[in-house]
Enzyme design. Structure first.
Site, PDB file in Angstrom:
ATOM      1  CG  ASN A   1       8.908   2.732  -0.364  1.00 56.06           C
ATOM      2  OD1 ASN A   1       9.538   2.935   0.669  1.00 56.06           O
ATOM      3  ND2 ASN A   1       7.907   1.858  -0.418  1.00 56.06           N
TER       4      ASN A   1
ATOM      5  CG  ASP B   1      -3.545 -11.752   7.169  1.00 59.40           C
ATOM      6  OD1 ASP B   1      -2.357 -11.934   7.476  1.00 59.40           O
ATOM      7  OD2 ASP B   1      -3.953 -10.708   6.617  1.00 59.40           O
TER       8      ASP B   1
ATOM      9  CD1 TRP C   1      -1.606   1.372  -1.864  1.00 64.08           C
ATOM     10  CD2 TRP C   1       0.053   0.691  -3.201  1.00 64.08           C
ATOM     11  NE1 TRP C   1      -1.728   2.045  -3.043  1.00 64.08           N
ATOM     12  CE2 TRP C   1      -0.717   1.648  -3.882  1.00 64.08           C
ATOM     13  CE3 TRP C   1       1.153   0.134  -3.851  1.00 64.08           C
ATOM     14  CZ2 TRP C   1      -0.424   2.050  -5.181  1.00 64.08           C
ATOM     15  CZ3 TRP C   1       1.457   0.539  -5.132  1.00 64.08           C
ATOM     16  CH2 TRP C   1       0.662   1.482  -5.780  1.00 64.08           C
TER      17      TRP C   1
ATOM     18  CE1 TYR D   1       3.571  -1.421   0.942  1.00 65.20           C
ATOM     19  CE2 TYR D   1       3.956  -1.025  -1.393  1.00 65.20           C
ATOM     20  CZ  TYR D   1       4.128  -0.661  -0.074  1.00 65.20           C
ATOM     21  OH  TYR D   1       4.869   0.454   0.238  1.00 65.20           O
ATOM     22  NE  ARG D   2      -3.753  -9.531   0.871  1.00 63.45           N
ATOM     23  CZ  ARG D   2      -4.278  -9.132   2.022  1.00 63.45           C
ATOM     24  NH1 ARG D   2      -3.537  -9.141   3.115  1.00 63.45           N
ATOM     25  NH2 ARG D   2      -5.533  -8.727   2.083  1.00 63.45           N
TER      26      ARG D   2
ATOM     27  CD  GLU E   1      12.264   1.089   1.562  1.00 61.26           C
ATOM     28  OE1 GLU E   1      11.425   1.305   2.455  1.00 61.26           O
ATOM     29  OE2 GLU E   1      12.508   1.908   0.644  1.00 61.26           O
TER      30      GLU E   1
END
Length: 413
Positions: A171, A282, A189, A175-176, A233
């Site tokens: 996968n 954010d 995540w 995710y930062r 992906e």
């Protein structure tokens, strides 16, 4: 077209006068992000900081690139699409080909065959992402800190590769990653993400993870696209680029990584072990709060010879992620219409951060049909993050935000 790597994409932008090169040293903490913020808000070009300055005063050998997708047109070209729904139209054609039509006109099946052949990834012995082995120190990379109260420097366009321990399926998620130190990176995540799902399957031992940075644009779009659970992906990246994606075995972990990525950070996660991550500047000018998230223990860092580190800045719109989100929403609207037959059109406005509001034009043959459609969409991939869905008549253009606001003003008590 397939861009194949980040170098070709940058060359394309420079040819069109859409790349600003800054040769003077620029701090990766706050300064680079401030410049990128101004550029994206003024419809400016992509920017390449050729001499990014690290917090210790050193100049990184790897340049920092930002605002690579900061316009509607640029995002469309990065996708290799001629119009806003081309990718979704191709996917639907692949999901439900017109067999009868292909028999009568065999040449119409050639694009379908090409798309199908391009999907399985191609395993290669060595990747360009492994040409240079770096010192085991993530802090040497030009990873930016973009807002004053951020918990640290963040990898903001990471392609995090995890593997299902049972099926072996890979996968690719975005995710930062917060840099905790030379050999530790936090992985943000959330519990509903595939990465967390894979981690829960590793009851003991070490879970192999790779954080990939850069590479062809189709990789980034694959990581953020709302794909069906049975479509990897890596396969979708090949579909986007119309050529099989090259992947290679990581040097220190049992996992396959994109061969043409710019930078690969290999490591492992110990399930259950967490560290405080955040805060993070954010959407809409608010900071995400701190939380407990897994920690990547770094075991290798490699990169291409001519590597760059792409990054983005998140905050008050318009922002680069807004252009990415709008493009994904438009490109996948044919798939939504295929899966939800009542849907006519979908718009995820940049003004609402594209996670908060969806405007859906819907068929209305019987009372509350639009309500049924909206409830169905709340479970469609990334649309689970939506706060609100507004349904409008099938003959209304969901892209026209002014029309929606007028209607709310005139018709809603």
């Amino acid at each position: 077209m397939a861009w194949r790597n980040s170098t070709r994409w940058l060359a394309h932008l420079e040819e069109r006068g859409e790349l600003l090169r800054i040769k003077e040293p620029v701090d990766v903490e706050l300064e680079a992000g401030a410049i990128a913020d101004r550029l994206v808000k003024t419809n400016g070009p992509a920017v390449l900081f050729e001499k990014p300055r690290l917090p210790n005063g050193e100049i990184s050998e790897i340049p920092l690139a930002m605002n690579l997708f900061g316009s509607h047109d640029r995002t469309l070209r990065a996708l290799g699409a001629a119009h806003p729904t081309e990718v979704g139209d191709r996917l639907v054609a692949l999901m439900k080909p017109d067999i009868g039509g292909i028999v009568k006109k065999p040449w119409t099946g050639l694009p379908l065959a090409r798309d199908a052949i391009s999907m399985p990834p191609k395993k290669v012995r060595k990747g360009s992402c492994q040409k240079v082995k770096m010192e085991l120190d993530v802090t040497k990379l030009p990873i930016p800190k973009t807002w004053p109260m951020d918990g640290g420097r963040y990898i903001t366009l990471p392609l995090v590769v995890t593997k299902d321990p049972k099926s072996g399926e890979h996968n690719l998620g975005m995710y930062r990653g917060q840099v905790f130190g030379p050999k530790e990176v936090g992985l943000h995540w959330q519990i509903h993400k595939h990465g967390a799902d894979h981690a829960s399957s590793y009851e003991d031992g070490k879970m192999p993870v790779a954080v990939c940075i850069g590479g062809p644009p189709e990789l980034i779009f694959s990581a953020i696209s709302p794909l069906p659970d049975n479509l990897e992906e890596y396969m979708f990246a090949g579909f986007l680029g119309r050529r099989r994606l090259k992947i290679t075995k990581a040097l220190t972990q049992d996992i396959w990584v994109p061969a043409d990525a710019d930078i690969i950070i290999e490591g492992y996660v110990i399930p259950g072990e967490t560290k405080t991550e955040g805060p993070f500047g954010d959407h809409f000018g608010f900071y995400s709060l701190t939380g407990q998230y897994p920690v990547l223990k770094v075991t290798a860092i490699t990169h291409r010879k001519d590597a760059m580190l792409p990054a983005t800045i998140v905050g008050l719109p318009p922002m680069e992620d807004g252009f990415l989100g709008e493009a994904i929403g438009k490109q996948f609207s044919p798939v939504l219409r295929f899966q939800h037959r009542d849907v006519v059109g979908v718009h995820l406005p940049m003004e609402t951060g594209f996670h908060n509001l969806a405007i859906v034009s819907s068929k209305q043959r019987y009372p509350r049909q639009a309500r049924k459609t909206a409830l169905g969409l709340f479970g469609a991939g990334q649309m689970m993050f939506l706060k609100t869905i507004v349904a409008v008549d099938s003959d209304q253009n969901p892209d026209d935000l002014e029309l929606l606001l007028d209607s709310l003003n005139d018709k809603v008590d």
